[in-house]
Design an enzyme around this catalytic site. Structure first.
Site, PDB file in Angstrom:
ATOM      1  N   HIS A  27     -17.557   5.101  13.898  1.00 30.37           N
ATOM      2  CA  HIS A  27     -17.320   6.485  14.319  1.00 30.37           C
ATOM      3  C   HIS A  27     -18.461   7.060  15.152  1.00 30.37           C
ATOM      4  O   HIS A  27     -19.433   6.376  15.443  1.00 30.37           O
ATOM      5  CB  HIS A  27     -17.017   7.363  13.103  1.00 30.37           C
ATOM      6  CG  HIS A  27     -18.094   7.327  12.067  1.00 30.37           C
ATOM      7  ND1 HIS A  27     -19.332   7.866  12.282  1.00 30.37           N
ATOM      8  CD2 HIS A  27     -18.110   6.791  10.814  1.00 30.37           C
ATOM      9  CE1 HIS A  27     -20.069   7.679  11.207  1.00 30.37           C
ATOM     10  NE2 HIS A  27     -19.357   7.025  10.308  1.00 30.37           N
TER      11      HIS A  27
ATOM     12  N   HIS B 282     -22.056   6.408  14.432  1.00 35.53           N
ATOM     13  CA  HIS B 282     -22.657   5.112  14.782  1.00 35.53           C
ATOM     14  C   HIS B 282     -23.121   5.042  16.228  1.00 35.53           C
ATOM     15  O   HIS B 282     -23.862   4.151  16.605  1.00 35.53           O
ATOM     16  CB  HIS B 282     -21.647   3.982  14.565  1.00 35.53           C
ATOM     17  CG  HIS B 282     -21.414   3.686  13.126  1.00 35.53           C
ATOM     18  ND1 HIS B 282     -20.197   3.836  12.542  1.00 35.53           N
ATOM     19  CD2 HIS B 282     -22.260   3.270  12.154  1.00 35.53           C
ATOM     20  CE1 HIS B 282     -20.282   3.507  11.270  1.00 35.53           C
ATOM     21  NE2 HIS B 282     -21.521   3.171  11.003  1.00 35.53           N
TER      22      HIS B 282
ATOM     23  N   LYS C 270     -14.848  -0.539   7.927  1.00 40.00           N
ATOM     24  CA  LYS C 270     -15.091   0.907   7.830  1.00 40.00           C
ATOM     25  C   LYS C 270     -15.061   1.453   9.254  1.00 40.00           C
ATOM     26  O   LYS C 270     -15.330   0.712  10.198  1.00 40.00           O
ATOM     27  CB  LYS C 270     -16.479   1.175   7.220  1.00 40.00           C
ATOM     28  CG  LYS C 270     -16.621   0.818   5.762  1.00 40.00           C
ATOM     29  CD  LYS C 270     -16.204   1.970   4.856  1.00 40.00           C
ATOM     30  CE  LYS C 270     -16.339   1.620   3.387  1.00 40.00           C
ATOM     31  NZ  LYS C 270     -17.739   1.481   2.966  1.00 40.00           N
TER      32      LYS C 270
HETATM   33  N1  ARG Z   1     -24.668  -0.921   7.666  1.00 38.88           N
HETATM   34  C1  ARG Z   1     -25.524   0.198   7.422  1.00 38.88           C
HETATM   35  C2  ARG Z   1     -24.752   1.510   7.574  1.00 38.88           C
HETATM   36  O1  ARG Z   1     -23.773   1.579   8.293  1.00 38.88           O
HETATM   37  C3  ARG Z   1     -26.694   0.252   8.355  1.00 38.88           C
HETATM   38  C4  ARG Z   1     -27.585  -0.944   8.299  1.00 38.88           C
HETATM   39  C5  ARG Z   1     -28.965  -0.623   8.725  1.00 38.88           C
HETATM   40  N2  ARG Z   1     -29.822  -1.768   8.818  1.00 38.88           N
HETATM   41  C6  ARG Z   1     -30.506  -2.285   7.801  1.00 38.88           C
HETATM   42  N3  ARG Z   1     -31.240  -3.362   8.040  1.00 38.88           N
HETATM   43  N4  ARG Z   1     -30.468  -1.782   6.598  1.00 38.88           N
HETATM   44  O2  ARG Z   1     -25.169   2.490   6.973  1.00 38.88           O
END
Ligand code: ARG
Length: 571
Positions: free
Chosen positions: A130, A133, A127
């Site tokens: 961007h 992030h 993904k």
């Molecule tokens: N991968 C998730 C996202 O991009 C964020 C992860 C956050 N960390 C967690 N331990 N849930 O939305």
């Protein structure tokens, strides 16, 4: 460094009866107007205790303490004792510390022996990485640096979004329409296009969904071919993420993301069951949280597959068992507030008192001037493009301004990327904000380039002063009475506060506290620079002023360092 508040509390405790030194210390104030002194002590609360009018008490105290050498003067105004520190003594304390400690100025060991996990960035495989992030990445990196500087035993985790049913879709799409070389050339954009195509095609052919589910089931069972493809997607995506991390100067101790917990899931589900927390709902397993005003948490779907939240519960248990953390910090967008409230509550219901040590540190949304980002509408700004553009535009500014630098590309990189990072860390993290190029790259105002430029200016003063004078300024033999003017004192006060500011930032999980402070330092330095002639003929005066320059330069450099930003010597 001398803690003046403590010292004053000690002096006052000799002059006040009936209160402990700690109580007195908590009552000492810093007046907002420095005309009222550097510190003030209000006597209202003592009236009852001493059965005397507060102004009388203030007068008694004033008489008892005014002779001490740390004060220039002590006044009593109504119910207050106003204390003015000896400028010379104060400047000497602040500047000596900042000069002698150098790169370690502000460092402490208050966190010694305490493990702190900092989880940040955590993008999703295949993904886009961007501009949204950047917040988790840059704020998390700074929080890690702040905790590290305070002596905590830190561990950085990138909890990659590398698992879930979407990988079934991705594999199906790749097999149907994919091309290996395209993925290698531009992994994320290519994989994303397959994923999008899948969603278009499935409208006409719902059987694709069944196919994807079957493929994901195979992946979960460890089928060789599926695992190999998934691994490859992950590696190619990581290569692309790492390019961005390299540009930002950001690293991690672990990339254990969601997939790492896939084999740890059955035990978690079993434990929830054993603790009577699971309920069946239409074939799925949920934890009912209505008692806590939270919506139910879905733990396993009717087909038995686990979810994002199940993996977070497993991850927290694993981290506690493996690292025995003092704190487990998650720098994740505020859109996930509910998710974190739910699973942290579940950990608590499982009977783990360390649930309170799992802290979600949320932040607000970034939008673009042309609207919110939307992957579906193609309105997505890739972080890598932003960084490249920042460097490119900075280079143009440097050329236009005729900035004197040895290596224009190196400087453009430091300043351009620094500007983007600084911008992220300027506002309270919880605020939403609109990304604006003109704001980010401004060389004046409260921006990264402004602070970096101030650092380079200090470096340039030191170069012009010559090595001998600088060496003398860095030695202990400085006549601090030469730097007691208002602009020197203002600057010294900010340097003195730097170590406290770092602690405050750690307690609030708020790097902007550091950002704002170094903007203040830069502004005070520039005021001093414009008001005072530094390289004067009077040798003693010059050396003392250079000591102040070194102290300010160290503070700005260390402050920028805590934000993850470099401090250029020339700019
Ligand atoms: N991968 C998730 C996202 O991009 C964020 C992860 C956050 N960390 C967690 N331990 N849930 O939305």
């Amino acid at each position: 460094m001398v803690d003046y508040r403590k010292k004053i509390a000690q002096l006052l405790s000799g002059a006040v009866e009936g209160l402990t030194t700690e109580e007195i210390e908590s009552m000492v104030e810093i007046p907002s107007d420095s005309k009222m002194g550097d510190y003030a002590f209000p006597c209202f609360r003592l009236a009852k205790l001493l059965r005397k009018a507060p102004p009388m008490i203030a007068k008694d105290i004033e008489e008892k303490i005014r002779g001490d050498a740390i004060f220039e003067k002590v006044e009593n105004v109504n119910a207050y004792v106003n204390m003015f520190l000896s400028r010379k003594e104060f400047v000497s304390t602040a500047v000596t510390e900042a000069v002698e400690k150098g790169d370690d100025f502000g460092r402490s060991d208050i966190g010694a022996g305490k493990k702190v996990i900092v989880e940040y960035s955590s993008p999703n495989i295949a993904k886009p990485f961007h501009i949204g992030h950047i917040r988790s990445t840059v704020i998390g990196n700074s929080i890690y640096k702040i905790y590290d500087f305070l002596g905590y035993d830190t561990f950085r985790i990138n909890h990659l979004g590398d698992y879930g049913t979407q990988f079934g879709k991705m594999i199906v799409a790749y097999r149907k329409w994919g091309n290996k070389q395209d993925v290698i050339d531009s992994p994320i954009k290519t994989l994303l296009s397959y994923y999008t195509k899948f969603h278009v095609e499935v409208e006409n052919d719902p059987s694709l969904d069944d196919e994807a589910r079957a493929v994901f089931a195979k992946l979960e069972q460890g089928s060789e071919e599926e695992v190999a493809l998934w691994k490859w997607f992950r590696e190619e995506s990581l290569k692309e993420f790492n390019r961005v991390y390299d540009m930002l100067g950001i690293t991690f101790d672990s990339y254990n993301g969601e997939s790492f917990y896939s084999d740890k899931m059955p035990a978690v589900v079993q434990e929830l069951k054993d603790k009577n927390l699971l309920q069946e709902s239409q074939g799925a397993q949920i934890v009912d949280l209505s008692e806590y005003d939270l919506s139910p948490a879905l733990i396993t779907k009717s087909d038995g597959s686990t979810l994002y939240i199940t993996r977070d519960i497993a991850a927290a248990l694993y981290r506690k068992n493996t690292y025995n953390f003092h704190k487990n910090l998650y720098i994740v967008a505020s859109q996930q507030n509910l998710h974190f409230q739910q699973w942290i509550k579940i950990i608590e219901l499982m009977g783990y008192d360390w649930a309170k040590d799992c802290v979600h540190i949320p932040f607000g949304l970034v939008s673009l001037e042309e609207g919110t980002m939307s992957t579906r509408h193609g309105r997505v700004v890739f972080l890598e493009d932003v960084l490249n553009r920042a460097v490119e535009q900075t280079k143009q500014v440097i050329i236009e301004k005729g900035v004197n630098t040895e290596n224009i590309d190196e400087t453009a990189k430091m300043v351009g990327i620094g500007a983007v990072m600084f911008n992220e860390l300027s506002n309270s993290r919880i605020k939403d904000y609109v990304f604006s190029w003109s704001k980010v790259l401004n060389f004046e105002g409260e921006t990264g380039p402004y602070v970096q430029y101030t650092h380079a200016r200090a470096a340039s003063v030191l170069r012009n002063a010559g090595e001998a004078a600088v060496a003398k300024a860095a030695s202990a033999k400085v006549d601090f009475s030469k730097i007691c003017t208002d602009s020197c004192i203002e600057l010294a006060k900010l340097l003195y506060r730097f170590p406290e500011v770092i602690v405050e930032a750690s307690e609030k999980y708020e790097p902007s506290v550091v950002t704002r402070h170094i903007v203040d330092v830069a502004q005070a330095f520039n005021k001093f620079y414009h008001e005072e002639h530094i390289l004067v003929d009077d040798e003693e005066e010059k050396v003392a002023k250079l000591a102040l320059v070194i102290a300010a330069k160290n503070t700005i450099k260390n402050g920028l360092g805590l934000l993850g930003i470099k401090a250029p010597e020339r700019m």
